[in-house]
Design an enzyme around this catalytic site. Structure first.
Site, PDB file in Angstrom:
ATOM      1  CG  PHE A 116     -42.855 -39.808 -21.742  1.00  0.00           C
ATOM      2  CD1 PHE A 116     -43.372 -39.848 -23.114  1.00  0.00           C
ATOM      3  CD2 PHE A 116     -42.282 -38.880 -21.010  1.00  0.00           C
ATOM      4  CE1 PHE A 116     -42.581 -39.076 -24.100  1.00  0.00           C
ATOM      5  CE2 PHE A 116     -42.059 -37.954 -21.555  1.00  0.00           C
ATOM      6  CZ  PHE A 116     -41.344 -37.992 -22.739  1.00  0.00           C
ATOM      7  CD  GLU A 244     -39.533 -42.278 -20.176  1.00  0.00           C
ATOM      8  OE1 GLU A 244     -38.670 -41.379 -19.527  1.00  0.00           O
ATOM      9  OE2 GLU A 244     -40.720 -42.352 -20.374  1.00  0.00           O
TER      10      GLU A 244
HETATM   11  C1  LIG Z   1     -31.307 -33.017 -21.812  1.00  0.00           C
HETATM   12  C2  LIG Z   1     -33.078 -33.620 -21.384  1.00  0.00           C
HETATM   13  C3  LIG Z   1     -34.137 -32.844 -22.004  1.00  0.00           C
HETATM   14  C4  LIG Z   1     -35.758 -33.194 -20.708  1.00  0.00           C
HETATM   15  N1  LIG Z   1     -36.047 -33.267 -20.757  1.00  0.00           N
HETATM   16  C5  LIG Z   1     -37.834 -33.324 -20.544  1.00  0.00           C
HETATM   17  C6  LIG Z   1     -38.892 -33.446 -21.121  1.00  0.00           C
HETATM   18  O1  LIG Z   1     -38.959 -33.743 -22.329  1.00  0.00           O
HETATM   19  N2  LIG Z   1     -40.143 -33.476 -20.735  1.00  0.00           N
HETATM   20  C7  LIG Z   1     -40.078 -33.346 -19.100  1.00  0.00           C
HETATM   21  O2  LIG Z   1     -40.939 -32.942 -18.170  1.00  0.00           O
HETATM   22  N3  LIG Z   1     -38.688 -32.979 -18.327  1.00  0.00           N
HETATM   23  C8  LIG Z   1     -37.655 -33.113 -18.879  1.00  0.00           C
HETATM   24  N4  LIG Z   1     -36.518 -32.474 -18.958  1.00  0.00           N
HETATM   25  C9  LIG Z   1     -35.804 -32.125 -17.526  1.00  0.00           C
HETATM   26  C10 LIG Z   1     -36.649 -30.322 -17.472  1.00  0.00           C
HETATM   27  O3  LIG Z   1     -36.264 -30.152 -18.876  1.00  0.00           O
HETATM   28  C11 LIG Z   1     -35.612 -29.457 -16.966  1.00  0.00           C
HETATM   29  O4  LIG Z   1     -35.995 -30.451 -14.845  1.00  0.00           O
HETATM   30  C12 LIG Z   1     -36.507 -28.009 -16.627  1.00  0.00           C
HETATM   31  O5  LIG Z   1     -36.721 -27.795 -17.857  1.00  0.00           O
HETATM   32  C13 LIG Z   1     -35.948 -27.624 -15.994  1.00  0.00           C
HETATM   33  O6  LIG Z   1     -36.336 -25.607 -15.349  1.00  0.00           O
HETATM   34  P1  LIG Z   1     -35.837 -25.224 -14.980  1.00  0.00           P
HETATM   35  O7  LIG Z   1     -37.077 -23.524 -14.986  1.00  0.00           O
HETATM   36  O8  LIG Z   1     -35.750 -24.904 -13.260  1.00  0.00           O
HETATM   37  O9  LIG Z   1     -34.461 -24.736 -14.768  1.00  0.00           O
HETATM   38  P2  LIG Z   1     -32.894 -24.469 -16.135  1.00  0.00           P
HETATM   39  O10 LIG Z   1     -34.010 -24.265 -17.069  1.00  0.00           O
HETATM   40  O11 LIG Z   1     -32.026 -24.858 -16.002  1.00  0.00           O
HETATM   41  O12 LIG Z   1     -33.338 -22.592 -15.833  1.00  0.00           O
HETATM   42  C14 LIG Z   1     -32.057 -22.717 -14.392  1.00  0.00           C
HETATM   43  C15 LIG Z   1     -31.600 -20.600 -15.091  1.00  0.00           C
HETATM   44  O13 LIG Z   1     -31.530 -19.974 -14.244  1.00  0.00           O
HETATM   45  C16 LIG Z   1     -30.204 -19.497 -13.754  1.00  0.00           C
HETATM   46  N5  LIG Z   1     -29.582 -20.210 -13.290  1.00  0.00           N
HETATM   47  C17 LIG Z   1     -29.345 -20.988 -12.106  1.00  0.00           C
HETATM   48  N6  LIG Z   1     -27.902 -19.902 -11.059  1.00  0.00           N
HETATM   49  C18 LIG Z   1     -27.734 -18.879 -11.541  1.00  0.00           C
HETATM   50  C19 LIG Z   1     -27.134 -18.260 -11.006  1.00  0.00           C
HETATM   51  N7  LIG Z   1     -26.005 -18.316 -10.166  1.00  0.00           N
HETATM   52  N8  LIG Z   1     -27.454 -16.651 -11.237  1.00  0.00           N
HETATM   53  C20 LIG Z   1     -28.245 -16.396 -12.118  1.00  0.00           C
HETATM   54  N9  LIG Z   1     -28.991 -16.925 -13.656  1.00  0.00           N
HETATM   55  C21 LIG Z   1     -28.704 -18.495 -12.563  1.00  0.00           C
HETATM   56  C22 LIG Z   1     -29.958 -20.155 -15.833  1.00  0.00           C
HETATM   57  O14 LIG Z   1     -29.348 -18.472 -15.931  1.00  0.00           O
HETATM   58  C23 LIG Z   1     -31.300 -20.399 -16.320  1.00  0.00           C
HETATM   59  O15 LIG Z   1     -32.107 -19.032 -16.418  1.00  0.00           O
HETATM   60  C24 LIG Z   1     -35.191 -32.412 -19.381  1.00  0.00           C
HETATM   61  C25 LIG Z   1     -33.578 -32.455 -19.046  1.00  0.00           C
HETATM   62  C26 LIG Z   1     -33.145 -32.586 -19.737  1.00  0.00           C
HETATM   63  C27 LIG Z   1     -31.314 -32.689 -19.276  1.00  0.00           C
END
Ligand SMILES: Cc1cc2nc3c(=O)[nH]c(=O)nc-3n(C[C@H](O)[C@H](O)[C@H](O)COP(=O)(O)OP(=O)(O)OC[C@H]3O[C@@H](n4cnc5c(N)ncnc54)[C@H](O)[C@@H]3O)c2cc1C
Length: 560
Positions: A116, A244
């Protein structure tokens, strides 16, 4: 329905689910509040993979992983956090594998690892190009196995701060309507990022910075909030991400003349230079007239059908459906799009925020592993490693402290605020403000940042904030009132945008994703090797700074 738990996790993406599992296994009564069903969380969109120094594809070590991460962060990452992260990542990957993650394997049967951007060794573990999807399915199975309660489709609106402790949230029940108080001896924010601030973004509609704003409103600081990463390969025109992993497999970026332009900008790393470098290079090609319809071209044709079909089937399908090109035969049009927020709610290495009882993990948080620029594959790993650590710490505190109390006044105040919002019959529709915000953020605070544009954007955000209190919610109903939740989300977006601009204009240097080529084109370690810390004070963001924590990786000069 008012309920109480030991640990309350807000958000059910990778970070939230991993935190909940760990808190449960530490002996706590845990529940999750999520505005989406867990498997619809944005983590499921992650494609390329997750980083850990397993050393399966080439020699690697946590130290090398740490060095790459520090360097990728442009020396703004806190090195103690980074060392914990890279040391604990391999164990977390094996745990996921034992829970059932069907990671891709190499010829020798061990977990496969792909190269990567800006990684000194191929260390990205992956499940074809649907890694996030696989992770959230497996984590959800583990929730179900443990019978962890999920308040599904509950929209957390406000944190409950009582007796100087966070003791729960006030949430809106999306299915039935009505406000509910859910108490927690400790609360873990895991609400994800805020990509929806930008019109062109890879982020899902749910990524509206809810947790960042809720924390801000509770008096907590956001750290390094000016740093929004632009991903260099988002498909034109939809903004959907092309992983990527495509460049990891050998894909090449070309301009309108067919030139492999990354050879000029990053002669060694070329197409696998760090994301900020590739995004800036693409934008320069586009700005200087060597783009194709405002994009550049990602060429996979030389990889051959078999490799594309086995390693990158999801990307091929996305390109065929959303850009009308089959990458086996034609290049994919791509451009930089808002992708990942390096900044967030400031935490220590156990996810604890400044407020007793409140923890944060995942993209909502800033621990800070990514500093000014995140390496691909590091954020999924961060959600798992720091989700686990936050879940453990939140459970331990909750089990050692016995009471939880949500005062009636918290629900009453929220009800009053809600009826005022719903009672308004005349005013502006929220989407108008949201669209103006997204378009102007892209124009004035995107890949390149210019003083006059940032000044203009500060004025625009102020005027949008003045218009916001007049927004009218036309749907007055109780069932899936997305008109209401979008109005609330708009308020969150405006809060975070104001903080980003204030911290951005004050950072008079170029570092990582913050690029000021016209007035401050280089990194200024003497004055800005420091974290921005933004609080909300008297209705406006207030900025201060904090030192970066160093262990053994000293800053080196950066080649722009
Ligand atoms: C298209 C894409 C591809 C990616 N690919 C990679 C990759 O290959 N490798 C890598 O390391 N990273 C990757 N990333 C980044 C990574 O996926 C994210 O940073 C990570 O998954 C975020 O996880 P999280 O659990 O913090 O948030 P999220 O998965 O966004 O979860 C947030 C949660 O909070 C809840 N929530 C939000 N607001 C509220 C509210 N007000 N009340 C109740 N619930 C709420 C939502 O329902 C959800 O369940 C990628 C990002 C994108 C956009």
């Amino acid at each position: 329905m008012d309920a109480k738990h030991d640990v309350l996790v807000i958000g059910a993406g990778c970070a939230g689910m991993r935190a909940a599992i760990e808190a449960h296994d530490a002996g706590a009564d845990v529940a999750i509040v999520s505005k989406l069903h867990p498997t619809r969380s944005h983590s499921g969109a992650a494609e390329g993979g997750i980083n850990a120094a397993l050393g399966n594809a080439a020699e690697d070590s946590p130290e090398t992983h740490a060095f790459d991460t520090v360097k990728g962060s442009d020396y703004l990452g806190d090195q103690d956090s980074i060392e914990i992260f890279t040391r604990e990542a391999p164990g977390d990957i094996y745990q996921l594998e034992q829970w059932g993650c069907v990671f891709s394997r190499g010829e020798d049967g061990r977990l496969a690892q792909r190269p990567f951007g800006a990684a000194g060794s191929p260390r990205t573990v992956y499940a074809a190009d649907i890694t996030g999807h696989v992770l959230i399915q497996v984590l959800y199975e583990q929730l179900v196995k443990r019978d962890i309660q999920v308040y599904e489709e509950f929209f957390a609106w406000q944190l409950v701060v009582h007796e100087d402790r966070c003791q729960g949230v006030i949430a809106w029940d999306l299915l039935h309507g009505g406000l509910t108080a859910v108490g927690g001896k400790t609360v873990v924010l895991a609400t994800g990022g805020v990509g929806r601030l930008y019109r062109a973004t890879t982020n899902a509609y749910a990524c509206t910075g809810d947790g960042m704003s809720m924390a801000l409103r509770a008096g907590l600081p956001l750290k390094d909030i000016e740093f929004m990463q632009f991903h260099p390969t988002t498909m034109y025109p939809s903004g959907i991400l092309i992983t990527e992993g495509c460049r990891g497999e050998g894909g090449i970026l070309r301009n309108s003349e067919g030139e492999r332009f990354m050879e000029r900008y990053a002669p060694t790393a070329k197409d696998l230079a760090s994301r900020d470098v590739v995004s800036r290079s693409e934008q320069t090609e586009i700005d200087e007239g060597r783009g194709v319809n405002g994009s550049v071209l990602l060429d996979l044709t030389h990889l051959g059908a078999e490799r594309i079909l086995t390693r990158l089937p999801g990307s091929r399908e996305l390109a065929m459906v959303y850009a009308g090109v089959d990458p086996i035969q034609e290049p994919i049009p791509v451009r930089p799009g808002a992708h990942y927020h390096m900044g967030g709610v400031e935490t220590d290495t156990d996810g604890l925020t400044e407020l007793t009882g409140l923890y944060a993990a995942g993209e909502v948080a800033c621990v800070s592993v990514h500093g000014a620029n995140r390496l691909g594959g590091n954020s999924l790993m961060e959600t798992i490693t720091f989700g686990r650590r936050a879940g453990r710490a939140a459970a331990e505190w909750a089990l050692a402290n016995t009471t939880v109390e949500v005062p009636e006044s918290a629900t009453r105040d929220a009800e009053r605020e809600l009826s005022e919002l719903l009672g308004r019959s005349k005013g502006e529709r929220p989407w108008k403000i949201r669209d103006e915000l997204g378009q102007t953020m892209l124009e004035n605070f995107g890949v390149f940042r210019r003083e006059e544009q940032m000044q203009a954007q500060i004025g625009i955000i102020e005027s949008l904030r003045e218009r916001y209190p007049t927004v009218v919610v036309e749907d007055k109903g109780d069932v899936f009132n997305s008109d209401l939740t979008q109005a609330i989300e708009l308020g969150y977006l405006l809060d975070v945008a104001a903080c980003m601009l204030q911290a951005g204009i004050a950072r008079k240097e170029s570092r990582g994703a913050h690029s000021r080529p016209h007035d401050y084109p280089t990194r200024d370690d003497e004055n800005f090797m420091k974290h921005s810390i933004t609080r909300w004070v008297d209705g406006a963001p207030e900025l201060s700074y904090k030192d970066v924590r160093f262990t053994k990786y000293l800053p080196e000069e950066r080649k722009y």
